[in-house]
Design an enzyme around this catalytic site. Structure first.
Site, PDB file in Angstrom:
ATOM      1  N   GLN A 126       0.440  -0.759  -9.031  1.00 32.63           N
ATOM      2  CA  GLN A 126       0.417  -0.428 -10.443  1.00 32.63           C
ATOM      3  C   GLN A 126      -0.929  -0.766 -11.073  1.00 32.63           C
ATOM      4  O   GLN A 126      -1.699  -1.565 -10.547  1.00 32.63           O
ATOM      5  CB  GLN A 126       1.517  -1.188 -11.182  1.00 32.63           C
ATOM      6  CG  GLN A 126       2.901  -0.595 -11.035  1.00 32.63           C
ATOM      7  CD  GLN A 126       3.891  -1.272 -11.955  1.00 32.63           C
ATOM      8  OE1 GLN A 126       4.353  -2.368 -11.659  1.00 32.63           O
ATOM      9  NE2 GLN A 126       4.224  -0.632 -13.061  1.00 32.63           N
ATOM     10  N   HIS A 127      -1.176  -0.136 -12.219  1.00 33.13           N
ATOM     11  CA  HIS A 127      -2.257  -0.479 -13.148  1.00 33.13           C
ATOM     12  C   HIS A 127      -3.649   0.029 -12.765  1.00 33.13           C
ATOM     13  O   HIS A 127      -4.526   0.099 -13.626  1.00 33.13           O
ATOM     14  CB  HIS A 127      -2.384  -1.996 -13.356  1.00 33.13           C
ATOM     15  CG  HIS A 127      -1.124  -2.706 -13.700  1.00 33.13           C
ATOM     16  ND1 HIS A 127      -0.331  -2.364 -14.777  1.00 33.13           N
ATOM     17  CD2 HIS A 127      -0.495  -3.764 -13.105  1.00 33.13           C
ATOM     18  CE1 HIS A 127       0.707  -3.179 -14.834  1.00 33.13           C
ATOM     19  NE2 HIS A 127       0.638  -4.036 -13.829  1.00 33.13           N
TER      20      HIS A 127
ATOM     21  N   ASP B 299       4.564   0.030  -7.029  1.00 37.08           N
ATOM     22  CA  ASP B 299       4.996  -0.714  -5.845  1.00 37.08           C
ATOM     23  C   ASP B 299       6.276  -1.517  -6.070  1.00 37.08           C
ATOM     24  O   ASP B 299       7.176  -1.510  -5.217  1.00 37.08           O
ATOM     25  CB  ASP B 299       3.878  -1.610  -5.306  1.00 37.08           C
ATOM     26  CG  ASP B 299       3.212  -2.467  -6.371  1.00 37.08           C
ATOM     27  OD1 ASP B 299       3.633  -2.416  -7.546  1.00 37.08           O
ATOM     28  OD2 ASP B 299       2.266  -3.196  -6.038  1.00 37.08           O
TER      29      ASP B 299
END
Length: 456
Positions: free
Chosen positions: A71-72, A223
């Site tokens: 993520q991110h 994830d």
């Protein structure tokens, strides 16, 4: 027989599993390393992805595929679809000041996105580029996340308008509303300085993101959401993950809006929500303590179990690298309550485990404050296989601990997504076999630790 593949691109290697879409039988698997770090050229991920796909027979051998990713991460594209600069990943903290500025500019951001932003969120990284690399910011035409970009490249498209994602990964950007499944244009404009940036299309669970010949590409996932799907977590399940750092996340039917910032209000991969709190110090504390004691991990576990619950009053605050929950970036670890009688190797080993597990129990209390109901505890991650960790987790949480069979949970969750998109129905493959550990609850131990952690 339909071959469906799930990919995990979130760790230091890209991993793929291929399963039969009907039975769930494992048909093939492979992995290929890619760079670690906080700033990575996305082409390196693509090279690793293409390598593992080739190893399991090539894309044309697959009826469907789905990609899970960290993520991110921020992947910036120009008007030609070319990557502008290396991707900044979740663990790049240079944008902490920008995260604080976004929170100040949008005081209700936790109500709108589910989260108060920290440096890991995509929005803060984009704003950092705007303020520190204006020449790169001027070129931004589209913003993707790592798994979005890989799915798009796999599709063969060169048009950024074809990039797609799912709500779980989008919920980690800091500019997405996970309740209405819409991007928040005011935040996007504030962090980019633009009104026309292309963002990935949101693909719902079970829908097709793209097709390449006869191969379906599913939405993919972040994830943690992929792992939750892979282990079969359902509403009411709390998942404690013990890697280098620790996470506590739960599948919930309702969203969270934590104004303190301790809980991130993510979405999951099935249409529910995945509120999450993380700690910075988990298995690496175990490793450091075992190394200090001059013993291996198995002997460390046996030694910890020789001590009584509570380690005769010896306590360890495991904030070796600061802490995220509670948000104490400058905190340091501490051993407290030392006496001549209790300062023994066994008590030190036990206190190190109790401290880490108690930190995750503190994170879990933050989830409960958001109204998250917990009926089952799942323990995953490398350290979850340790007998002392299992028993102490049950004592600290006061619940039976269920440990799924070790596996590539993110890849498995992505494989489920692939089969879902291919057949239109979420597959119900055999449940992950679990062992269950139940120990005597130790309410006094967790009470003392919650007080210690709150005081730091």
């Amino acid at each position: 027989m339909a071959r469906v593949a799930g990919v995990d691109s979130s760790t230091q290697s890209v991993k793929i599993v291929v399963r039969d879409s009907e039975s769930g039988a494992l048909l093939a698997q492979a992995s290929h390393p890619h760079p670690d770090g906080t700033e990575v050229d996305p082409q390196r991920w693509l090279d690793a992805l293409e390598a593992v796909i080739a190893e399991v027979g090539g894309l044309e051998s697959l009826h469907a595929i789905s990609i899970g990713g960290q993520q991110h991460g921020m992947v910036l594209l120009d008007s030609e679809g070319e990557v502008i600069r290396p991707a900044l990943l979740w663990n790049d903290t240079r944008s902490a000041a920008q995260a604080a500025a976004i929170n100040a500019a949008f005081p209700d951001i936790h109500q709108r996105t589910g989260s108060q932003l920290v440096a890991s969120f995509t929005a803060s990284k984009v704003r950092w580029v705007l303020e520190n690399e204006p020449e790169n910011a001027a070129r931004i035409a589209a913003i993707a996340l790592p798994h979005d970009w890989l799915s798009w490249k796999l599709s063969g498209s060169t048009d950024a308008k074809d990039i797609f994602t799912d709500r779980s990964d989008a919920s980690g950007t800091g500019y997405f509303d996970p309740i209405n499944n819409l991007y928040i244009s005011e935040i996007v404009e504030w962090v980019t300085g633009k009104t026309d940036v292309i963002l990935p299309r949101i693909v719902a669970p079970g829908e097709v993101g793209a097709r390449v010949g006869d191969t379906v590409i599913a939405s993919g996932a972040g994830d943690n959401a992929g792992a939750a799907l892979g282990i079969g977590a359902v509403v009411g399940d709390l998942v404690i993950s013990l890697g280098t750092s620790g996470t506590a996340f739960a599948v919930s039917s309702s969203p969270s809006h934590d104004s303190s910032g301790e809980v991130a209000g993510f979405a999951d991969a099935t249409g529910n929500f995945l509120p999450l709190a993380c700690t910075l110090n988990a298995a690496k504390v175990f490793d450091a303590t075992a190394k200090l004691l001059g013993i291996g991990f198995e002997e460390y576990s046996q030694l910890a179990l020789q001590a009584s619950p509570g380690a005769d009053g010896l306590m360890m605050a495991p904030h070796f690298d600061g802490e995220r929950t509670p948000n104490r970036p400058d905190a340091r670890g501490a051993i407290v309550g030392i006496t001549h009688a209790n300062f023994t190797p066994a008590n030190l080993a036990r206190a190190s485990i109790e401290g880490v597990i108690a930190g995750l129990a503190y994170a879990t209390e933050a989830l409960r404050r958001e109204g998250v109901e917990i009926s089952r505890l799942l323990l995953v991650g490398g350290a979850a296989r340790n007998k002392a960790v299992q028993e102490i987790a049950s004592e600290i949480f006061g619940l039976p601990v269920h440990i799924p069979t070790p596996g590539e949970y993110v890849s498995e969750g992505a494989a489920i997504q692939a089969a879902w998109a291919l057949g239109g129905v979420r597959p119900r493959w055999s449940d992950n076999e679990m062992i269950t550990i139940q120990a005597e609850p130790q309410p006094n131990v967790i009470k003392r630790y919650l007080a210690l952690i709150s005081s730091i």
